[in-house]
Design a protein around this motif. Structure first.
Motif, short mmCIF file in Angstrom:
data_model
loop_
_atom_site.label_atom_id
_atom_site.label_comp_id
_atom_site.label_asym_id
_atom_site.label_seq_id
_atom_site.Cartn_x
_atom_site.Cartn_y
_atom_site.Cartn_z
N ILE A 20 33.79 30.93 34.91
CA ILE A 20 34.88 31.33 35.83
C ILE A 20 35.38 30.12 36.60
O ILE A 20 36.59 29.93 36.76
N VAL A 21 34.44 29.30 37.09
CA VAL A 21 34.86 28.15 37.90
C VAL A 21 35.72 27.21 37.05
O VAL A 21 36.79 26.76 37.48
N ILE A 22 35.27 26.95 35.81
CA ILE A 22 36.05 26.07 34.93
C ILE A 22 37.44 26.67 34.68
O ILE A 22 38.46 26.01 34.83
N PHE A 23 37.44 27.97 34.35
CA PHE A 23 38.71 28.65 34.08
C PHE A 23 39.62 28.58 35.31
O PHE A 23 40.81 28.28 35.21
N GLY A 24 39.03 28.80 36.49
CA GLY A 24 39.81 28.76 37.73
C GLY A 24 40.42 27.40 37.97
O GLY A 24 41.61 27.29 38.29
N ASN A 45 44.01 33.21 47.68
CA ASN A 45 43.60 33.25 46.28
C ASN A 45 42.10 33.06 46.11
O ASN A 45 41.48 33.82 45.36
N PRO A 46 41.49 32.06 46.79
CA PRO A 46 40.02 31.96 46.67
C PRO A 46 39.32 33.23 47.14
O PRO A 46 38.36 33.67 46.49
N LEU A 47 39.79 33.83 48.23
CA LEU A 47 39.15 35.06 48.72
C LEU A 47 39.24 36.18 47.69
O LEU A 47 38.28 36.91 47.45
N LEU A 48 40.41 36.27 47.05
CA LEU A 48 40.63 37.29 46.04
C LEU A 48 39.73 37.04 44.83
O LEU A 48 39.17 37.96 44.24
N MET A 49 39.59 35.77 44.48
CA MET A 49 38.76 35.41 43.34
C MET A 49 37.31 35.80 43.60
O MET A 49 36.61 36.25 42.70
N ALA A 56 24.65 32.88 35.71
CA ALA A 56 24.94 31.44 35.75
C ALA A 56 26.04 31.09 34.76
O ALA A 56 27.00 30.39 35.10
N ILE A 57 25.92 31.60 33.52
CA ILE A 57 26.93 31.28 32.50
C ILE A 57 28.30 31.76 32.94
O ILE A 57 29.29 31.02 32.88
N VAL A 58 28.35 33.01 33.43
CA VAL A 58 29.63 33.58 33.83
C VAL A 58 30.24 32.77 34.98
O VAL A 58 31.42 32.44 34.97
N SER A 59 29.41 32.41 35.98
CA SER A 59 29.94 31.69 37.13
C SER A 59 30.52 30.35 36.70
O SER A 59 31.62 29.97 37.12
N VAL A 60 29.78 29.62 35.86
CA VAL A 60 30.29 28.32 35.40
C VAL A 60 31.60 28.51 34.66
O VAL A 60 32.59 27.81 34.91
#
Lengths: 318, 295
Positions: free
Chosen positions: B253-257, A134-138, B247-251
């Motif tokens: 995405i990480v939160i959403f993930g 999953n991390p790789l896919l992400m 930067a905004i998108v990465s933050v």
């Protein structure tokens, strides 16, 4: 809109509360279906009819820049002026035919490269330990969420004459003079492959991950070498993923405008670019509409028929 | 065997390098003091400073944000209704047309959608006097028209997967359809709605082609500003702006993930508990449920 429900197909519902409930349900359904239906009719279907209409009109230097198709000539006479010239032009002027064929070529070659790069990646992810899949896919999907425009722009800095790639190649001594890479078809290929690679990897991964690995074990037990097993078992089984991924790359690539505009040169002919310049540079709305109609008939319609057919067969196969 | 594994991981590594190197280089060179984007002239944050003072870009960013929120909300509403229609109402007049209109925007080249929308707005203005010129309204309408299909596809698959017996149970207990939808269905499909909202937000913030057709001189979205700058060539301000977006998108995405992963783990935990309770009944009913793998 009258919604027929499975239950209301009974011949004559008993009058009284049952009928009232059925009527209420029918109204409820109409209420739910109406907003999206009306929206799409008004803002999706009708616009295409207008495009069709304007593709038959004559351009003029006015606002709006076309001659109306229908006009009242007085005395209850409706005048219709159909101008077929836009379409005649489309087929007689080599520019349009060449642009259309070139779009197909660029999209086709880019799709093949996406497949060549995406397949090993999807395969590696699908066979990786379950916890890291999953991390790789992400990591594959993440660039898709950042702006498309910015990702294309990133390549401008890399590919231009005094750009990073040329500096690097000069520094290593592989080349002695900068290569012209930006504003060539090569840059367009790079841009399309880069932008659409995730769309190829996702469906490929989905089919490869679902594959029954005991088939490979069976092949190995029967004395099949791993590479042969891959060719005879894995590859044929992943064809649905390859088809789905290729469609997802090919379709948007054909109509692409931003990538050839930013990375391609003035002689990179693509149909999207032609439509854009007819509309914005020449202000020839009827010609732009005719290009759009031709694109719809020659590109979008076959794709929709193909997808419809594919859905039918995949449903039948289930 | 060993060689094959090494080859596969090399391919994977190269693939990720291909995907990420351009973005990384873009961010690095946004801190370049030199105006020549590709010649390193020392570390500097001056381009970010210049960006903060650029009225035009700030206005465009604000407009894009407003458009994206309105678009995402409206498309999620309409897209969810469309998904309910497609999954739950099996037969109704014009179903083929409806399905076609939902799938067509997914394969339609943006440039055609943009042209068609503009011609519609021009014709409507000529006939009814509305909409007056091109503005934020026309941009939102155009964005909703292509985003709602994506929402429909996402919600549709979630609706099709959900256990319909929950709805039937509520119905049997006397709940009205509207109430069943709000109390039972909506919470179950909520993650799909959120995903649809986020996707249509992103599509809208990212769109340059359709917006270029339907925008007026007074309403320029951020991608249109970036596009017109980029067409003139590479510039450090654009690099800085792009880095901020990344930067905004990465933050985000990480939160959403993290959030979805936590929810998923919670769901799996309760599913495991339920599966252990009902394992016997499930087998009897012919639905052997595979226990989720522990991470």
């Amino acid at each position: 809109m009258t919604a027929t429900t499975p239950s209301s197909t009974a011949p004559h519902p008993r009058p009284g509360p049952a009928l009232r409930a059925a009527l209420l349900r029918r109204w409820g359904r109409a209420l739910v279906g109406m907003p999206p239906y009306a929206w799409l009719l008004l803002f999706f279907l009708i616009p295409f009819l207008i495009v069709l209409k304007i593709s038959f009109s004559e351009p003029q230097a006015a606002i709006p820049p076309y001659v109306p198709l229908f006009s009242w000539a007085g005395d209850q006479i409706l005048q219709i002026r159909l101008n077929l010239g836009n379409y005649g032009y489309l087929f007689s002027d080599e520019l349009y035919v060449a642009a259309y064929l070139n779009s197909l070529k660029i999209a086709g070659i880019s799709t093949v490269f996406c497949l060549l790069i995406g397949y090993p990646m999807a395969y590696a992810i699908a066979r990786a330990p379950k916890t890291v899949r999953n991390p790789l896919l992400m990591l594959v999907v993440l660039p898709f969420w950042t702006s498309f425009l910015i990702r294309v722009y990133a390549w401008m800095g890399i590919l231009k004459n005094e750009g990073l790639l040329n500096s690097f190649l000069l520094w290593t001594g592989i080349i002695h003079a900068p290569l012209q890479m930006l504003e060539t078809d090569f840059a367009v290929y790079v841009g399309i492959v880069y932008s659409y690679l995730p769309f190829m990897i996702l469906p490929l991964y989905a089919t490869l991950e679902k594959m029954d690995l005991s088939l490979l074990e069976a092949a190995a037990d029967l004395g099949c070498r791993p590479f042969r097993a891959f060719l005879n078992v894995t590859l044929p089984l992943s064809i649905p993923g390859m088809v789905a991924g290729s469609m997802l790359v090919f379709i948007p690539a054909v109509g692409e405008f931003v990538i050839p505009d930013l990375l391609g040169g003035p002689d990179t002919l693509m149909i999207g670019k032609v439509l854009w310049s007819e509309f914005f540079d020449n202000r020839d709305w009827p010609a732009a509409s005719a290009v759009a109609v031709a694109m719809l008939v020659l590109l979008v319609a076959p794709i929709m028929v193909f997808q419809h057919y594919q859905n039918k067969t995949s449903e039948a196969g289930r | 065997m060993r060689n094959r594994v090494i080859a596969l991981y090399t391919a994977l590594g190269l693939g990720y390098a291909f995907l990420y190197l351009p973005i990384v280089l873009l961010v690095i060179y946004s801190f370049n003091a030199s105006r020549l984007v590709t010649v390193w002239g020392g570390f500097s944050t001056k381009w970010y400073g210049e960006l903060a003072g650029d009225e035009k870009i700030l206005n465009a960013a604000w407009l894009s944000l407003k458009v994206a929120v309105m678009n995402a909300t409206l498309s999620t509403f309409l897209g969810t209704l469309a998904a309910v229609v497609l999954v739950r109402f099996r037969r109704f007049p014009g179903r083929t047309l409806f399905t076609g209109m939902i799938t067509a925007p997914l394969v339609m080249p943006e440039i055609i959608t943009g042209l068609a929308m503009l011609l519609l707005f021009v014709s409507m203005e000529l006939t009814f006097g509305w909409p007056e010129g091109r503005s934020i309204t026309t941009i939102v309408i155009a964005h909703v028209t292509f985003s709602l299909s994506f929402v429909t596809v996402i919600v549709q698959s979630r609706l099709a997967q959900m256990d319909i017996s929950l709805e039937e149970a509520a119905m049997d207990l006397g709940a009205r359809p509207a109430k069943v939808f709000l109390v039972i269905t909506l919470p179950i499909i909520a993650p799909a709605l959120l995903a649809g909202w986020l996707l249509s937000f992103t599509l809208s913030v990212d769109d340059v082609v359709i917006s270029s057709f339907v925008t007026g001189p007074a309403s320029t979205t951020l991608p249109i500003v970036i596009f017109s700058k980029v067409r003139l060539g590479v510039s450090p301000e654009v690099n800085a702006l792009a880095s901020i977006v990344v930067a905004i998108v990465s933050v985000g995405i990480v939160i959403f993930g993290i959030v979805t992963q936590r929810q998923e783990r919670e769901r799996q935990r309760s599913a495991t508990a339920a599966a252990e309770d009902h394992a016997v009944e499930d087998h009897a009913a012919g639905h052997p449920r595979r226990g989720p793998a522990r991470m």
